[in-house]
Design an enzyme around this catalytic site. Structure first.
Site: not given
Length: 166
Positions: A143-146
């Site tokens: 998620e959240h490009r993490l």
């Protein structure tokens, strides 16, 4: 899998090829050695592979040196190919300009008649390549490009692992 190569001036080229084998020695695929990819692989002896599974949120990237498989390995795989595919490989000079599709189909049909009752020989230009990995990166969507990224680099002592930032 996606296979990336580079031409003599460093111009990249990528295409999808069929992975036909993977073991401790590397990743194997087959092609016409006269094709653009065959010429580039022979010239630079380096390539990269990428596998992507969107549903799983996974990607694997592999970079390394490339070596041609033995004629015996190429023969063994050739024997497992469907006859029509063998004829297509014999009829086509992969990546060369094509005057007309009709001419290609006519060559394929003529070869089908010629080898009606005989095995289709493997063309000497049809071969395989093995990519021996120098590095393998495993990417997992988060998620959240993490995203999670693990890079394994081959050293003389074995594989060294390190984490990369997304």
């Amino acid at each position: 899998m996606a296979l990336a190569t580079a031409g003599g001036r460093g111009a990249p080229s990528v295409r999808f090829v069929l992975l036909k084998g993977a073991d401790r020695r590397g990743f194997v695929f087959f092609t016409d050695g006269r094709s653009r990819k065959g010429r580039e692989l022979r010239a630079s002896a380096r390539a990269a592979l990428a596998f992507y599974w969107q549903r799983l949120g996974k990607q694997v990237r592999i970079e390394g040196r490339v070596a041609e498989v033995s004629p015996a390995e190429a023969d063994a795989y050739w024997a497992t190919r469907p006859r029509a595919s063998q004829l297509a490989a014999l009829a086509s000079e992969q990546s060369a300009a094509l005057a007309s599709r009709r001419a290609l189909i006519a060559r394929w049909a003529a070869l089908r008649r010629r080898y009606r009752r005989r095995p289709v020989p493997r063309p000497p230009t049809w071969t395989g390549f093995r990519l021996v990995p120098a590095s393998i990166e495993f990417w997992t969507h988060r998620e959240h490009r993490l995203h999670e990224r693990e890079l394994f680099v081959r050293t003389r002592a074995g594989w060294r692992r390190r984490l990369l930032q997304p």
